[in-house]
Each structure stands twice: as C-alpha cells, then as structure tokens.
Design an enzyme around this catalytic site. Structure first.
Site, PDB file in Angstrom:
ATOM      1  CD  GLU A 146      -0.272  -5.051  -9.927  1.00  9.92           C
ATOM      2  OE1 GLU A 146       0.236  -6.056 -10.433  1.00  9.92           O
ATOM      3  OE2 GLU A 146      -1.284  -5.102  -9.197  1.00  9.92           O
TER       4      GLU A 146
ATOM      5  CG  ASP B  96      -2.016  -1.033   1.146  1.00  6.78           C
ATOM      6  OD1 ASP B  96      -2.216  -1.599   0.046  1.00  6.78           O
ATOM      7  OD2 ASP B  96      -2.677  -1.277   2.170  1.00  6.78           O
TER       8      ASP B  96
END
Length: 293
Positions: free
Chosen positions: A215, A189
């Site tokens: 992502e 994260d």
C-alpha cells in the site's frame, strides 16, 4: 496505425498508399532509401514499414540493418516487411538475416499483403502490452518499482546537471490491513486504484508516480524544493481525506501518512529513499494522517 511506405516505383507507390488508406492505416510515403531511413530514425517514427528491397540511396536490407542496430540501443521495435522481386530462397534468407520480419514478392497479391500486415499489427500490439506491463503495476497501472528507480536515477542526474531542486515523497495508506480484514482483498484493491487515480489527478503533469509495493506509493517531484513538495503532498493528503469511498454499505474514510525528502547533490538513491522512509515513519509515529520531512 501509421505505416511507412518506401517504394521508388510511382505506380506501386500510389497503389500501396491507396490500399493502406482503404484498410485503415495512416501511410507515410517516401520514394528512396535515404528518406525511408530518415523517417524510421525520427522521434515519431512509425512502428510498421513496407520497404522495397531495391531503391535509390539505401537498399531495403541496409535500412533493416540500421533499424535493428538503432532498436537495440533504444529498446524499441519496428516491424519491417520487404517488398522484393527476388523470390529465390537464398535471397529471402538474406533479407530476413538483414533484419526484415517478413517479405512479399512482387507483383504482390493485395489480400496477401493485407493479411501479413494484420499479423504485424497483432505482434506490435502484443509487444506494446508486454512493454507496458514490464514497467507498470498491473493493479493500479502506475509505474512499478523497477521503472520508478530508473526514473528517479534520471531525475537525480538531471538535478545534478541543471542544479535544480528535486524532492521525493513516500505515501502509505493508514490502517490498510483493517480494510482488507473487514471488507476483503478485492475491496482493498479498489482502495489502491482509488488512491492511484487521486495521485494522477492531483500531481503536476511532469511529476512521476508509481506503486512502491503493497500500500505504498512513490512520488518523484522534479523542480520541487522541500517547501513546495510539502504543499503538493499535503494537498494530496487533504483530497484523499475529503473523499470517503463506499465499500459494501459503508462510507469508508481513508487517510494517508507521507514522508518527504529533498535531494542534495552527491546523495545516493538509497540514501534519498531512506530519508523519505524515515520521514514517513515520523508521520506514523506522530499519529498518522500527516506529512513529515
């Protein structure tokens, strides 16, 4: 917070302005219904209003109806408190049916008005947060997929209308699974937020960036030809590669692969995204840490 005060009685108007300033509001003061509607329908209209029911021009209930109709069209919300001498139950119901959120009977108690405005402020702040997260990714605070598609559709229409260039970039973090497997998902994260900050800093002020999913990130580049889009994306790729991120005790070097496609009149949104996605896979197949188009 800016607040509209619409009141035709000068004494009440001056008192309201003074009280609101004392309570920390920024009042915009008018004396009739026509002026009130002009302010509430303007581009930088206040989200909170205190409006007298009986005024020259438009009455408070008429303004409420106009505001609600306009809000249905533009997706905004403005909180309206009616000031009224009409305290009968039927009158109150009529005011609320017209679109008022609350009402205060004249002569009003200043503390009651203050508390009702505090409630209005909390509701507006909550609504602002809900509206933000309806269009933004909670982790990176960038636009989410739904909002990206809306913006891309608008930019495609503008490109058609104005005959201007438009390019679309897709970014994918190389070997992101390794980061999660090695350092954990919280570290993953951190990496996504780190990339988001670089994108916001390196893109032009009028470019649009959002999280596509996982992502992957999307960059909408208005006015950018394929050549200009390539320069922008390659600069971003270099900046990311030049900035290792500390995870645990390691300095982790990050790289990204990017695909770029230029919009042509008549393309569908799916077609443009598919071209950028194809270019992204070419970058990966060519060894990653590249921009392909």
């Amino acid at each position: 917070m800016r607040i509209l005060v619409a009141e035709d009685d000068m004494t009440t108007r001056v008192m309201l302005e003074s009280l609101l300033k004392k309570w920390g509001y920024d009042p915009v003061v008018v004396s009739d219904g026509e002026e009130a509607w002009k302010v509430l329908s303007g581009e930088e209209a206040p989200y909170l209003a205190v409006i007298d029911w009986l005024m020259p021009g438009l009455e408070g209930t008429e303004i409420c109806r106009l505001v609600r109709e306009r809000n249905r069209m533009n997706g905004k919300y403005q909180y309206i408190v009616l000031l009224t001498v009409q305290s009968e139950k039927e009158d109150v119901i009529r005011g609320l049916e017209a679109g008022a959120d609350d009402y205060v009977v004249k002569p009003f108690d200043s503390q009651e008005l203050r508390m009702r405005l505090s409630v209005a402020k909390r509701i507006l702040e909550l609504q602002e947060k809900l509206a933000f997260f309806a269009n933004h990714d909670q982790l990176t605070k960038l636009l989410n997929r739904h909002a990206l598609f809306e913006r891309l559709s608008g930019e495609m229409a503008r490109s058609d209308r104005e005959r201007t260039s438009l390019s679309l970039g897709l970014l994918d973090l190389d070997h992101f699974k390794r980061v999660n497997d090695t350092y954990g998902h919280l570290a993953g994260d951190r990496v996504l937020r780190f990339i988001a900050k670089i994108l916001c800093r390196e893109l032009r002020p009028y470019d649009v960036v959002g999280r596509y999913g996982g992502e992957e990130f999307v960059m909408i580049l208005p006015g950018a030809s394929l050549q200009e889009g390539y320069r922008i994306l390659d600069r971003i790729r270099e900046r990311i590669g030049d900035r290792p991120l500390k995870l645990d005790d390691d300095q982790v070097e990050l790289t990204v692969s990017m695909g770029l496609a230029e919009y042509r009149q008549g393309m569908t949104m799916d077609g443009l995204i598919a071209l950028a996605d194809e270019a992204l896979y070419r970058a990966k197949d060519a060894g990653r840490d590249k921009v392909s188009f």
